[in-house]
Design a protein around this motif. Structure first.
Motif, PDB file in Angstrom:
ATOM      1  N   PRO A  40       0.808  -1.230   0.000  1.00 51.18           N
ATOM      2  CA  PRO A  40       0.000   0.000   0.000  1.00 51.18           C
ATOM      3  C   PRO A  40       0.835   1.272   0.000  1.00 51.18           C
ATOM      4  CG  PRO A  40       0.023  -0.982   2.182  1.00 51.18           C
ATOM      5  CD  PRO A  40       0.722  -1.951   1.280  1.00 51.18           C
ATOM      6  N   HIS A  41       2.160   1.158   0.206  1.00 52.00           N
ATOM      7  CA  HIS A  41       3.006   2.352   0.290  1.00 52.00           C
ATOM      8  C   HIS A  41       3.787   2.594  -1.003  1.00 52.00           C
ATOM      9  CE1 HIS A  41       1.927   2.312   4.473  1.00 52.00           C
ATOM     10  NE2 HIS A  41       2.475   1.121   4.642  1.00 52.00           N
ATOM     11  N   CYS A  42       4.502   1.569  -1.493  1.00 49.22           N
ATOM     12  CA  CYS A  42       5.289   1.750  -2.721  1.00 49.22           C
ATOM     13  C   CYS A  42       4.600   1.152  -3.935  1.00 49.22           C
ATOM     14  CB  CYS A  42       6.675   1.139  -2.554  1.00 49.22           C
ATOM     15  SG  CYS A  42       6.683  -0.671  -2.394  1.00 49.22           S
ATOM     16  N   HIS A  43       3.439   0.503  -3.734  1.00 48.23           N
ATOM     17  CA  HIS A  43       2.627  -0.078  -4.807  1.00 48.23           C
ATOM     18  C   HIS A  43       3.372  -1.174  -5.577  1.00 48.23           C
ATOM     19  CE1 HIS A  43      -0.248   3.092  -4.005  1.00 48.23           C
ATOM     20  NE2 HIS A  43       0.702   3.998  -4.189  1.00 48.23           N
ATOM     21  N   LEU A  44       4.333  -1.812  -4.935  1.00 50.73           N
ATOM     22  CA  LEU A  44       5.016  -2.948  -5.542  1.00 50.73           C
ATOM     23  C   LEU A  44       4.065  -4.141  -5.563  1.00 50.73           C
ATOM     24  CD1 LEU A  44       7.621  -4.314  -6.598  1.00 50.73           C
ATOM     25  CD2 LEU A  44       8.163  -4.849  -4.215  1.00 50.73           C
ATOM     26  N   HIS A  45       3.909  -4.755  -6.728  1.00 44.30           N
ATOM     27  CA  HIS A  45       2.993  -5.887  -6.888  1.00 44.30           C
ATOM     28  C   HIS A  45       3.798  -7.093  -7.340  1.00 44.30           C
ATOM     29  CE1 HIS A  45      -0.744  -8.035  -7.604  1.00 44.30           C
ATOM     30  NE2 HIS A  45      -0.293  -8.375  -8.802  1.00 44.30           N
ATOM     31  N   MET A  46       3.935  -8.070  -6.454  1.00 42.90           N
ATOM     32  CA  MET A  46       4.698  -9.265  -6.780  1.00 42.90           C
ATOM     33  C   MET A  46       4.360 -10.352  -5.764  1.00 42.90           C
ATOM     34  SD  MET A  46       8.553  -8.246  -5.515  1.00 42.90           S
ATOM     35  CE  MET A  46       9.145  -9.898  -5.886  1.00 42.90           C
ATOM     36  N   ALA A  90       9.372  -2.554   6.631  1.00 40.17           N
ATOM     37  CA  ALA A  90      10.520  -1.742   6.229  1.00 40.17           C
ATOM     38  C   ALA A  90      10.147  -0.635   5.266  1.00 40.17           C
ATOM     39  CB  ALA A  90      11.587  -2.632   5.589  1.00 40.17           C
ATOM     40  N   CYS A  91       9.073  -0.815   4.511  1.00 40.64           N
ATOM     41  CA  CYS A  91       8.706   0.159   3.484  1.00 40.64           C
ATOM     42  C   CYS A  91       7.944   1.296   4.137  1.00 40.64           C
ATOM     43  CB  CYS A  91       7.853  -0.498   2.400  1.00 40.64           C
ATOM     44  SG  CYS A  91       7.398   0.627   1.059  1.00 40.64           S
ATOM     45  N   ARG A  92       8.525   2.471   4.107  1.00 40.57           N
ATOM     46  CA  ARG A  92       7.888   3.637   4.700  1.00 40.57           C
ATOM     47  C   ARG A  92       7.414   4.563   3.592  1.00 40.57           C
ATOM     48  NH1 ARG A  92       8.924   4.956  10.038  1.00 40.57           N
ATOM     49  NH2 ARG A  92      10.081   3.379  11.170  1.00 40.57           N
ATOM     50  N   PRO A  93       6.227   5.146   3.746  1.00 38.52           N
ATOM     51  CA  PRO A  93       5.759   6.089   2.721  1.00 38.52           C
ATOM     52  C   PRO A  93       6.631   7.321   2.697  1.00 38.52           C
ATOM     53  CG  PRO A  93       4.330   6.144   4.638  1.00 38.52           C
ATOM     54  CD  PRO A  93       5.284   4.998   4.850  1.00 38.52           C
ATOM     55  N   HIS A  94       6.895   7.803   1.489  1.00 38.39           N
ATOM     56  CA  HIS A  94       7.685   9.017   1.347  1.00 38.39           C
ATOM     57  C   HIS A  94       6.859  10.214   1.793  1.00 38.39           C
ATOM     58  CE1 HIS A  94      10.893   6.956  -0.773  1.00 38.39           C
ATOM     59  NE2 HIS A  94       9.968   6.363  -1.516  1.00 38.39           N
ATOM     60  N   GLU A  95       7.451  10.984   2.677  1.00 36.24           N
ATOM     61  CA  GLU A  95       6.751  12.162   3.168  1.00 36.24           C
ATOM     62  C   GLU A  95       6.824  13.271   2.130  1.00 36.24           C
ATOM     63  OE1 GLU A  95       8.318  13.301   6.870  1.00 36.24           O
ATOM     64  OE2 GLU A  95       7.686  11.476   7.921  1.00 36.24           O
ATOM     65  N   ALA A  96       5.676  13.786   1.801  1.00 36.93           N
ATOM     66  CA  ALA A  96       5.632  14.867   0.826  1.00 36.93           C
ATOM     67  C   ALA A  96       6.234  16.126   1.426  1.00 36.93           C
ATOM     68  CB  ALA A  96       4.190  15.137   0.387  1.00 36.93           C
ATOM     69  N   PRO A  97       7.046  16.842   0.646  1.00 32.24           N
ATOM     70  CA  PRO A  97       7.617  18.083   1.184  1.00 32.24           C
ATOM     71  C   PRO A  97       6.523  19.077   1.488  1.00 32.24           C
ATOM     72  CG  PRO A  97       7.964  17.936  -1.192  1.00 32.24           C
ATOM     73  CD  PRO A  97       7.412  16.613  -0.752  1.00 32.24           C
ATOM     74  N   PRO A  98       6.709  19.882   2.525  1.00 34.60           N
ATOM     75  CA  PRO A  98       5.672  20.856   2.880  1.00 34.60           C
ATOM     76  C   PRO A  98       5.416  21.823   1.747  1.00 34.60           C
ATOM     77  CG  PRO A  98       7.742  21.322   4.022  1.00 34.60           C
ATOM     78  CD  PRO A  98       7.906  19.982   3.375  1.00 34.60           C
ATOM     79  N   ALA A  99       4.146  22.048   1.501  1.00 32.58           N
ATOM     80  CA  ALA A  99       3.772  22.944   0.412  1.00 32.58           C
ATOM     81  C   ALA A  99       4.174  24.368   0.749  1.00 32.58           C
ATOM     82  CB  ALA A  99       2.267  22.869   0.165  1.00 32.58           C
ATOM     83  N   GLU A 100       4.785  24.998  -0.235  1.00 33.74           N
ATOM     84  CA  GLU A 100       5.204  26.367  -0.022  1.00 33.74           C
ATOM     85  C   GLU A 100       4.004  27.296  -0.143  1.00 33.74           C
ATOM     86  OE1 GLU A 100       8.233  27.318  -2.716  1.00 33.74           O
ATOM     87  OE2 GLU A 100       9.681  25.850  -1.939  1.00 33.74           O
TER      88      GLU A 100
END
Length: 227
Positions: A159-165, A178-188
């Motif tokens: 559900p985080h990196c959408h790897l399907h295997m 181990a797979c952590r969702p990438h935190e989106a940079p704060p919107a300017e």
């Protein structure tokens, strides 16, 4: 799984002439066992679990059992981390701080941090067999009649990196932890236009040979400086 499968939990033990359990509450059996058992042993597909070496639980839906086990691993890890921080803080050891309210609230709400498994090596359990994942979880130490269950894989999408295997249950737990969702940079925040921007215009001073962006009033003030 059913809501009828419950255990009795209590908050404190009151000891008078007789011991009394105080603030008793019913809790879901499987979730309570996953959270509080000192020892957990599983089959290859995690559909069979034995808690503390004597209580066996069979889950008809192996995928559901795997999801609950993965969530319990993350919760116990975050819980243990906060308890260590609290004990170190109360011990008044230098350099230690009180657990942040944000982490406590995240744990309370059930927003669990992923278990860090990078660099960890699964060691075989010489007594029970299988592999020791943590100090309380032993994977695949319960023997099954199916000789191929250990190597069977099923397709799963992270559900985080959408790897399907295809994954085995253990590979799925390790990847999801181990797979952590990438935190989106704060919107300017968009730059708000300054007041009177419509009044500004380009102006070149012939005396000082420089270009400016002035309002008409500022142009008059600048011209007065050269008089």
């Amino acid at each position: 799984l059913s809501h009828h499968h419950q255990l009795l939990a209590f908050v404190s033990l009151l000891e008078t002439n007789k011991p009394y359990l105080v603030n008793c509450v019913r809790v879901p059996a499987l979730q309570a066992l996953l959270l509080f058992s000192r020892s957990l042993d599983t089959s290859a597909d995690c559909a069979r679990l034995v808690a503390d070496g004597w209580l066996e639980v069979t889950v008809p839906d192996a995928d559901l059992a795997l999801r609950l086990l993965s969530a319990a691993l993350q919760l116990r890890s975050a819980w243990e981390k906060l308890l260590h921080q609290l004990l170190e803080y109360r011990g008044e050891e230098p350099g230690h701080h009180r657990p942040s309210p944000r982490d406590v609230a995240a744990l309370t709400r059930g927003l669990l941090e992923f278990l860090r498994t990078e660099g960890t090596e699964l060691k075989p359990d010489e007594v029970k067999g299988g592999h020791r994942v943590t100090d309380f979880l032993t994977y695949n130490c319960l023997t099954d009649t199916d000789l191929y269950s250990e190597c069977l894989r099923s397709f799963w999408t992270c559900p985080h990196c959408h790897l399907h295997m295809p994954f085995t249950p253990l590979e799925r737990v390790c990847h999801e932890s181990a797979c952590r969702p990438h935190e989106a940079p704060p919107a300017e925040a968009p730059e708000s236009p300054s007041r009177g921007s419509a009044l500004h215009r380009s102006y070149r001073c012939d005396v000082c040979q420089r270009d400016f962006t002035f309002t008409p009033t500022e142009i008059l003030r600048h011209k007065k400086q050269h008089r």
